[in-house]
Design a protein around this motif. Structure first.
Motif, PDB file in Angstrom:
ATOM      1  N   MET A 195       0.830  -1.204   0.000  1.00  0.00           N
ATOM      2  CA  MET A 195       0.000   0.000   0.000  1.00  0.00           C
ATOM      3  C   MET A 195       0.869   1.262   0.000  1.00  0.00           C
ATOM      4  O   MET A 195       0.502   2.283  -0.593  1.00  0.00           O
ATOM      5  CB  MET A 195      -0.944  -0.001   1.199  1.00  0.00           C
ATOM      6  CG  MET A 195      -1.978  -1.127   1.174  1.00  0.00           C
ATOM      7  SD  MET A 195      -3.033  -1.143  -0.313  1.00  0.00           S
ATOM      8  CE  MET A 195      -2.124  -2.258  -1.416  1.00  0.00           C
ATOM      9  N   LEU A 196       2.025   1.202   0.624  1.00  0.00           N
ATOM     10  CA  LEU A 196       2.958   2.324   0.569  1.00  0.00           C
ATOM     11  C   LEU A 196       3.496   2.516  -0.845  1.00  0.00           C
ATOM     12  O   LEU A 196       3.735   3.641  -1.281  1.00  0.00           O
ATOM     13  CB  LEU A 196       4.094   2.112   1.559  1.00  0.00           C
ATOM     14  CG  LEU A 196       3.713   2.219   3.042  1.00  0.00           C
ATOM     15  CD1 LEU A 196       4.884   1.819   3.932  1.00  0.00           C
ATOM     16  CD2 LEU A 196       3.239   3.628   3.395  1.00  0.00           C
ATOM     17  N   VAL A 197       3.682   1.406  -1.575  1.00  0.00           N
ATOM     18  CA  VAL A 197       4.039   1.523  -2.992  1.00  0.00           C
ATOM     19  C   VAL A 197       2.912   2.221  -3.753  1.00  0.00           C
ATOM     20  O   VAL A 197       3.144   3.142  -4.545  1.00  0.00           O
ATOM     21  CB  VAL A 197       4.319   0.136  -3.603  1.00  0.00           C
ATOM     22  CG1 VAL A 197       4.428   0.233  -5.132  1.00  0.00           C
ATOM     23  CG2 VAL A 197       5.587  -0.465  -3.024  1.00  0.00           C
ATOM     24  N   ALA A 198       1.664   1.799  -3.501  1.00  0.00           N
ATOM     25  CA  ALA A 198       0.525   2.360  -4.233  1.00  0.00           C
ATOM     26  C   ALA A 198       0.368   3.851  -3.997  1.00  0.00           C
ATOM     27  O   ALA A 198      -0.052   4.584  -4.905  1.00  0.00           O
ATOM     28  CB  ALA A 198      -0.762   1.626  -3.841  1.00  0.00           C
ATOM     29  N   GLU A 199       0.702   4.330  -2.802  1.00  0.00           N
ATOM     30  CA  GLU A 199       0.518   5.752  -2.533  1.00  0.00           C
ATOM     31  C   GLU A 199       1.795   6.560  -2.725  1.00  0.00           C
ATOM     32  O   GLU A 199       1.854   7.745  -2.396  1.00  0.00           O
ATOM     33  CB  GLU A 199      -0.060   5.975  -1.140  1.00  0.00           C
ATOM     34  CG  GLU A 199       0.751   5.438  -0.005  1.00  0.00           C
ATOM     35  CD  GLU A 199       0.004   5.568   1.328  1.00  0.00           C
ATOM     36  OE1 GLU A 199       0.674   5.742   2.358  1.00  0.00           O
ATOM     37  OE2 GLU A 199      -1.230   5.500   1.326  1.00  0.00           O
ATOM     38  N   LEU A 218      -4.395  -6.731  -3.061  1.00  0.00           N
ATOM     39  CA  LEU A 218      -3.325  -5.749  -3.241  1.00  0.00           C
ATOM     40  C   LEU A 218      -3.091  -5.428  -4.710  1.00  0.00           C
ATOM     41  O   LEU A 218      -2.810  -4.279  -5.070  1.00  0.00           O
ATOM     42  CB  LEU A 218      -2.025  -6.269  -2.628  1.00  0.00           C
ATOM     43  CG  LEU A 218      -2.084  -6.847  -1.212  1.00  0.00           C
ATOM     44  CD1 LEU A 218      -0.692  -7.282  -0.767  1.00  0.00           C
ATOM     45  CD2 LEU A 218      -2.683  -5.852  -0.243  1.00  0.00           C
ATOM     46  N   ALA A 219      -3.180  -6.454  -5.567  1.00  0.00           N
ATOM     47  CA  ALA A 219      -2.811  -6.292  -6.971  1.00  0.00           C
ATOM     48  C   ALA A 219      -3.602  -5.190  -7.678  1.00  0.00           C
ATOM     49  O   ALA A 219      -3.004  -4.325  -8.337  1.00  0.00           O
ATOM     50  CB  ALA A 219      -2.950  -7.627  -7.700  1.00  0.00           C
ATOM     51  N   PRO A 220      -4.948  -5.163  -7.596  1.00  0.00           N
ATOM     52  CA  PRO A 220      -5.657  -4.096  -8.323  1.00  0.00           C
ATOM     53  C   PRO A 220      -5.394  -2.711  -7.754  1.00  0.00           C
ATOM     54  O   PRO A 220      -5.441  -1.717  -8.499  1.00  0.00           O
ATOM     55  CB  PRO A 220      -7.134  -4.490  -8.186  1.00  0.00           C
ATOM     56  CG  PRO A 220      -7.200  -5.413  -7.027  1.00  0.00           C
ATOM     57  CD  PRO A 220      -5.884  -6.124  -6.986  1.00  0.00           C
ATOM     58  N   ILE A 221      -5.097  -2.617  -6.459  1.00  0.00           N
ATOM     59  CA  ILE A 221      -4.818  -1.300  -5.873  1.00  0.00           C
ATOM     60  C   ILE A 221      -3.499  -0.756  -6.420  1.00  0.00           C
ATOM     61  O   ILE A 221      -3.410   0.406  -6.831  1.00  0.00           O
ATOM     62  CB  ILE A 221      -4.795  -1.385  -4.336  1.00  0.00           C
ATOM     63  CG1 ILE A 221      -6.157  -1.849  -3.806  1.00  0.00           C
ATOM     64  CG2 ILE A 221      -4.419  -0.028  -3.730  1.00  0.00           C
ATOM     65  CD1 ILE A 221      -6.192  -2.122  -2.320  1.00  0.00           C
ATOM     66  N   VAL A 222      -2.472  -1.603  -6.446  1.00  0.00           N
ATOM     67  CA  VAL A 222      -1.171  -1.167  -6.964  1.00  0.00           C
ATOM     68  C   VAL A 222      -1.274  -0.820  -8.446  1.00  0.00           C
ATOM     69  O   VAL A 222      -0.761   0.219  -8.896  1.00  0.00           O
ATOM     70  CB  VAL A 222      -0.101  -2.248  -6.730  1.00  0.00           C
ATOM     71  CG1 VAL A 222       1.201  -1.895  -7.448  1.00  0.00           C
ATOM     72  CG2 VAL A 222       0.162  -2.432  -5.238  1.00  0.00           C
ATOM     73  N   THR A 223      -1.942  -1.654  -9.227  1.00  0.00           N
ATOM     74  CA  THR A 223      -1.997  -1.406 -10.671  1.00  0.00           C
ATOM     75  C   THR A 223      -2.873  -0.198 -11.001  1.00  0.00           C
ATOM     76  O   THR A 223      -2.533   0.598 -11.882  1.00  0.00           O
ATOM     77  CB  THR A 223      -2.486  -2.650 -11.426  1.00  0.00           C
ATOM     78  OG1 THR A 223      -3.756  -3.069 -10.901  1.00  0.00           O
ATOM     79  CG2 THR A 223      -1.494  -3.792 -11.272  1.00  0.00           C
TER      80      THR A 223
END
Length: 265
Positions: A195-199, A218-223
């Motif tokens: 989640m830190l990667v995503a934000e 996690l996958a759809p949030i990051v992508t």
């Protein structure tokens, strides 16, 4: 492209429904903890949260199948909800607030909805296919999030899973060399690293041992945040038994250093 807005709203409803149970059992003096056959812990909170979610999905989406960490898979068909009732159970048991309920929807093999609800941190992260990635306390208090623009390893901030999980010693040595080349290294752990990667707070996060229920949300949030989420073999999605999430710009370089291809003759 189909829309999944109703499913995403349902994921929030499910998270709302289980939050009183999970938070009331966090740091409870009478928390009941047992060991599963693989010797990982399971608490009464894990079991109760998954049962609540399964019950609500049976009423709201009776045609969909459900796969959970604690009770396996029920039903069949192209639409499958994947649930991790308490991701970070060891943290939960020790009173560390880095734990979350993970709720994902996979449609015909593609993760299309992901929600991470971390009530002890006061945060949620979520995404639906084609609608971007968001974070906040609720749908009404949401802020769109996106990955960083860091393109050089020497400028990158990274988070990795604990050393004991890197059983392949050659890959562990390569990881040490990789981390020596980045700007900053921490081990935030579990869902939080991704989640830190995503934000955009960190730039990449590799993990060598994960189950589908650890990754599907996690996958759809990051992508949707503009990043990439693959296995260490480079396969997109949560299907490889391990993961690398990144801002996308560093992904291929990290895979070249610690991915499967780097150890194949």
């Amino acid at each position: 492209m189909p829309t999944y807005d109703d499913d995403l709203r349902l994921a929030h409803v499910l998270a709302d429904a289980v939050e009183p149970t999970s938070t009331s059992r966090f740091r409870a003096d009478d928390l009941h903890v047992t060991a599963k056959p693989d010797l990982t812990p399971v608490t009464d909170a894990d079991l109760a949260v998954e049962e609540i979610i399964r019950g609500q999905l049976k009423r709201a989406r009776p045609r969909d199948s459900v796969q959970g960490e604690e009770h396996g898979t029920e039903g069949s068909g192209p639409r499958r909800w994947i649930i991790d009732p308490i991701d970070g159970t060891k943290n939960f048991v020790r009173g560390v607030p880095v734990w979350a309920t993970l709720i994902a929807l996979v449609d015909d093999g593609l993760p299309v909805v992901g929600l991470v609800a971390a009530p002890a941190l006061g945060r949620r992260w979520w995404a639906g296919l084609g609608t971007g990635a968001w974070s906040g306390r609720s749908l009404s208090g949401a802020k769109r999030i996106g990955v960083s623009g860091v393109s050089q390893l020497s400028d990158a901030s990274a988070s990795f899973a604990g050393w004991h999980t890197w059983a392949d010693l050659d890959r562990r040595d390569a990881l040490v060399e990789l981390m020596d080349d980045v700007w900053r290294v921490r081990s935030y752990g579990d869902f939080w690293s991704h989640m830190l990667v995503a934000e955009g707070a960190i730039d990449f996060a590799p993990e060598p041992e994960l189950a589908v229920h650890d990754m599907a949300a996690l996958a759809p949030i990051v992508t949707e945040a503009g990043g990439r989420f693959t296995g260490l073999d480079g396969t997109d999605g949560p299907w490889s038994g391990n993961a690398l999430s990144s801002n996308g710009l560093l992904h291929d370089e990290v895979l070249a250093r610690i991915g499967d291809a780097a150890f194949t003759e």
